[in-house]
Scaffold this motif. Structure first.
Motif, PDB file in Angstrom:
ATOM      1  N   VAL A 146       0.932  -1.354  -0.088  1.00  0.00           N
ATOM      2  CA  VAL A 146      -0.015  -0.180   0.080  1.00  0.00           C
ATOM      3  C   VAL A 146       1.042   1.314  -0.058  1.00  0.00           C
ATOM      4  CG1 VAL A 146      -1.551   1.316   1.381  1.00  0.00           C
ATOM      5  CG2 VAL A 146      -1.945  -1.099   1.188  1.00  0.00           C
ATOM      6  N   VAL A 147       1.882   1.286   0.654  1.00  0.00           N
ATOM      7  CA  VAL A 147       2.693   2.487   0.929  1.00  0.00           C
ATOM      8  C   VAL A 147       3.496   2.685  -0.615  1.00  0.00           C
ATOM      9  CG1 VAL A 147       4.910   3.349   2.020  1.00  0.00           C
ATOM     10  CG2 VAL A 147       3.135   2.403   3.430  1.00  0.00           C
ATOM     11  N   VAL A 148       4.196   1.496  -1.012  1.00  0.00           N
ATOM     12  CA  VAL A 148       4.757   1.659  -2.335  1.00  0.00           C
ATOM     13  C   VAL A 148       3.878   2.277  -3.425  1.00  0.00           C
ATOM     14  CG1 VAL A 148       6.041   0.636  -4.315  1.00  0.00           C
ATOM     15  CG2 VAL A 148       6.488   0.174  -1.824  1.00  0.00           C
ATOM     16  N   THR A 149       2.337   1.713  -3.203  1.00  0.00           N
ATOM     17  CA  THR A 149       1.565   1.897  -4.382  1.00  0.00           C
ATOM     18  C   THR A 149       1.120   3.464  -4.323  1.00  0.00           C
ATOM     19  OG1 THR A 149       0.736  -0.184  -4.501  1.00  0.00           O
ATOM     20  CG2 THR A 149      -0.728   1.530  -5.368  1.00  0.00           C
ATOM     21  N   ALA A 150       1.101   4.054  -3.096  1.00  0.00           N
ATOM     22  CA  ALA A 150       0.654   5.271  -2.885  1.00  0.00           C
ATOM     23  C   ALA A 150       1.735   6.161  -3.274  1.00  0.00           C
ATOM     24  CB  ALA A 150       0.382   5.580  -1.246  1.00  0.00           C
ATOM     25  N   ALA A 151       3.022   5.948  -2.832  1.00  0.00           N
ATOM     26  CA  ALA A 151       4.321   6.657  -3.164  1.00  0.00           C
ATOM     27  C   ALA A 151       4.368   6.814  -4.649  1.00  0.00           C
ATOM     28  CB  ALA A 151       5.664   6.127  -2.730  1.00  0.00           C
ATOM     29  N   PHE A 152       3.942   5.750  -5.645  1.00  0.00           N
ATOM     30  CA  PHE A 152       4.233   5.828  -6.848  1.00  0.00           C
ATOM     31  C   PHE A 152       2.799   5.915  -7.790  1.00  0.00           C
ATOM     32  CE2 PHE A 152       8.141   3.864  -5.678  1.00  0.00           C
ATOM     33  CZ  PHE A 152       9.037   4.359  -6.729  1.00  0.00           C
ATOM     34  N   HIS A 153       1.969   6.549  -7.181  1.00  0.00           N
ATOM     35  CA  HIS A 153       0.724   6.642  -7.667  1.00  0.00           C
ATOM     36  C   HIS A 153       0.700   7.358  -9.013  1.00  0.00           C
ATOM     37  CE1 HIS A 153      -3.502   6.832  -8.170  1.00  0.00           C
ATOM     38  NE2 HIS A 153      -3.499   8.357  -8.385  1.00  0.00           N
ATOM     39  N   ARG A 154       1.503   8.614  -8.861  1.00  0.00           N
ATOM     40  CA  ARG A 154       1.338   9.579 -10.040  1.00  0.00           C
ATOM     41  C   ARG A 154       2.170   9.052 -11.117  1.00  0.00           C
ATOM     42  NH1 ARG A 154       3.750  14.873  -8.534  1.00  0.00           N
ATOM     43  NH2 ARG A 154       3.227  15.393 -10.626  1.00  0.00           N
ATOM     44  N   PRO A 155       3.470   8.341 -10.937  1.00  0.00           N
ATOM     45  CA  PRO A 155       4.080   7.835 -12.125  1.00  0.00           C
ATOM     46  C   PRO A 155       3.403   6.493 -12.699  1.00  0.00           C
ATOM     47  CG  PRO A 155       5.675   7.936 -10.125  1.00  0.00           C
ATOM     48  CD  PRO A 155       4.361   8.517  -9.763  1.00  0.00           C
ATOM     49  N   PHE A 156       2.691   5.803 -11.809  1.00  0.00           N
ATOM     50  CA  PHE A 156       1.602   4.519 -12.260  1.00  0.00           C
ATOM     51  C   PHE A 156       0.656   5.413 -13.390  1.00  0.00           C
ATOM     52  CE2 PHE A 156       2.667   1.692  -8.702  1.00  0.00           C
ATOM     53  CZ  PHE A 156       3.842   1.371  -9.219  1.00  0.00           C
ATOM     54  N   VAL A 157      -0.153   6.160 -13.048  1.00  0.00           N
ATOM     55  CA  VAL A 157      -1.173   6.931 -13.818  1.00  0.00           C
ATOM     56  C   VAL A 157      -0.419   7.334 -15.063  1.00  0.00           C
ATOM     57  CG1 VAL A 157      -2.683   8.721 -13.664  1.00  0.00           C
ATOM     58  CG2 VAL A 157      -2.556   7.316 -11.651  1.00  0.00           C
ATOM     59  N   ALA A 158       0.608   8.055 -14.835  1.00  0.00           N
ATOM     60  CA  ALA A 158       1.172   8.588 -16.177  1.00  0.00           C
ATOM     61  C   ALA A 158       1.565   7.457 -17.146  1.00  0.00           C
ATOM     62  CB  ALA A 158       2.643   9.394 -15.721  1.00  0.00           C
ATOM     63  N   LEU A 159       2.117   6.419 -16.626  1.00  0.00           N
ATOM     64  CA  LEU A 159       2.583   5.232 -17.237  1.00  0.00           C
ATOM     65  C   LEU A 159       1.443   4.589 -17.790  1.00  0.00           C
ATOM     66  CD1 LEU A 159       4.991   3.351 -17.864  1.00  0.00           C
ATOM     67  CD2 LEU A 159       4.392   1.981 -15.985  1.00  0.00           C
ATOM     68  N   ALA A 160       0.325   4.596 -17.096  1.00  0.00           N
ATOM     69  CA  ALA A 160      -0.781   3.825 -18.096  1.00  0.00           C
ATOM     70  C   ALA A 160      -1.569   4.821 -18.915  1.00  0.00           C
ATOM     71  CB  ALA A 160      -1.875   3.686 -16.957  1.00  0.00           C
ATOM     72  N   PHE A 161      -1.212   6.376 -18.676  1.00  0.00           N
ATOM     73  CA  PHE A 161      -2.081   7.194 -19.689  1.00  0.00           C
ATOM     74  C   PHE A 161      -1.243   7.443 -20.842  1.00  0.00           C
ATOM     75  CE2 PHE A 161      -2.492  11.646 -20.968  1.00  0.00           C
ATOM     76  CZ  PHE A 161      -3.885  11.779 -21.161  1.00  0.00           C
ATOM     77  N   ASP A 162       0.098   7.398 -20.656  1.00  0.00           N
ATOM     78  CA  ASP A 162       1.094   7.835 -21.842  1.00  0.00           C
ATOM     79  C   ASP A 162       2.330   7.785 -21.476  1.00  0.00           C
ATOM     80  OD1 ASP A 162       2.522   8.504 -24.058  1.00  0.00           O
ATOM     81  OD2 ASP A 162       1.040   9.862 -24.855  1.00  0.00           O
ATOM     82  N   PRO A 163       3.245   6.555 -21.875  1.00  0.00           N
ATOM     83  CA  PRO A 163       4.627   6.682 -21.344  1.00  0.00           C
ATOM     84  C   PRO A 163       5.304   7.835 -21.755  1.00  0.00           C
ATOM     85  CG  PRO A 163       4.019   4.545 -22.150  1.00  0.00           C
ATOM     86  CD  PRO A 163       2.857   5.252 -22.411  1.00  0.00           C
ATOM     87  N   ARG A 164       5.193   8.612 -22.894  1.00  0.00           N
ATOM     88  CA  ARG A 164       5.982   9.448 -23.364  1.00  0.00           C
ATOM     89  C   ARG A 164       5.623  10.852 -22.646  1.00  0.00           C
ATOM     90  NH1 ARG A 164       3.873   9.749 -29.391  1.00  0.00           N
ATOM     91  NH2 ARG A 164       1.745   9.432 -28.252  1.00  0.00           N
TER      92      ARG A 164
END
Length: 312
Positions: A146-164
């Motif tokens: 849960v802690v790691v997922t919360a810490a990397f939430h924005r990178p995960f969202v951006a990665l799913a949205f568009d890696p570029r």
């Protein structure tokens, strides 16, 4: 009520319920990103990739969790190395490593005199044998996940949205992908005792699929997936108790059944909603940012600061 309460009057069933619910929470959080990123095959490969380490640990008398962790780490490193250094497509590389690790694991297990028993325990787990030490380990894994997922939430969202977009925004999509693979590995290792390496994928994917039918935002989907997974654990344990079936398989089957029921219910509700006439003006055609109401999708919009970033 005795039908529901009597099974959990025993200590081992109560521990199985607590351990299963903890696993469901972890699988709901990480499984949401697995579904969003389309990493179901990688999750399955990681789940079966722990077999050699578990088999070796069992033969050497070492903790099986340690063997699963080492084997999963080797699988993770192998996937990353082959993906970066080879011209082979990533899914092909994962498939080859998956078959290789599974074959090595079966060969190792076959050297044991109790081949059938060992292989059954490895593949299907034994949630009824969860002890206090296992509960502590799973609880720590849940906190870390849960802690790691919360810490990397924005990178995960951006990665799913568009890696570029993630790359130009400085969110390091490559690191985010590695962390996500590491979270899948954590789920596999933590869930091994509860549902085994063969069925963990069902608990990882099915609750997230069921929840995604009704939610649009990532945190909401995670919470709903955790609840669906916990319900699958409860129903699966009850079925196992009253029907004398394998507990891990019953839990996984219930999770898949809930996913199918959720999808079917959503389809019926969507059909009825689309057939109701309305006097309002005809809405504009749906776009990627505003999907049609009858086909809900996860809200992958970037946070406020990221929305202002121009696309390259």
């Amino acid at each position: 009520m005795t039908f529901l309460l009597d099974p959990f009057s025993t200590a081992f069933m109560l521990r199985a319920l607590v351990g299963g619910v903890l696993v469901a929470v972890l699988c709901g959080v990480v499984g949401t990103w697995v579904v969003v990123r389309g990493m179901a095959f990688l999750g399955e490969a990681m789940a079966h990739g722990v077999l050699p380490g578990v088999a070796l640990a069992a033969l050497l008398g070492l903790p099986v969790v340690l063997g699963a962790a080492v084997s999963a780490a080797v699988m993770t490193a192998g996937v990353g190395l082959v993906t970066r250094r080879s011209r082979v497509a990533p899914d092909t590389a994962v498939g080859l490593l998956y078959v290789a690790m599974l074959s090595v694991g079966v060969v190792v297990v076959s050297r044991s005199r109790s081949f059938a028993t060992d292989l059954t325990a490895v593949l299907f787990g034994d949630v009824l044998a969860v002890d206090q030490g296992d509960l502590v380990f799973i609880a720590v894994a849940v906190v870390v996940g849960v802690v790691v997922t919360a810490a990397f939430h924005r990178p995960f969202v951006a990665l799913a949205f568009d890696p570029r977009v993630a790359s130009t925004s400085g969110l390091r999509p490559a690191l985010a992908h590695v962390v996500l693979v590491g979270l899948v590995t954590l789920v596999v290792v933590a869930s091994y005792q509860a549902v085994g390496s063969l069925l963990v994928v069902g608990l990882l994917i099915a609750p997230a699929v069921a929840a995604a039918q009704w939610t649009r935002r990532i945190p909401t989907t995670m919470a709903a997936a955790a609840l669906v997974g916990a319900l699958a654990v409860l129903v699966g344990l009850l079925v196992s108790w009253h029907a004398s079936t394998a507990a891990g398989a019953s839990i996984a089957a219930c999770a898949v059944a809930l996913a199918g029921l959720s999808a079917a219910t959503r389809a019926v509700v969507g059909d009825r909603a689309s057939s109701v006439p309305t006097s309002r003006a005809t809405p504009a055609a749906p776009s990627a940012a505003h999907p049609a109401p009858d086909r809900p999708t996860l809200d992958l919009a970037l946070p406020a600061r990221q929305e202002a970033t121009p696309h390259p």
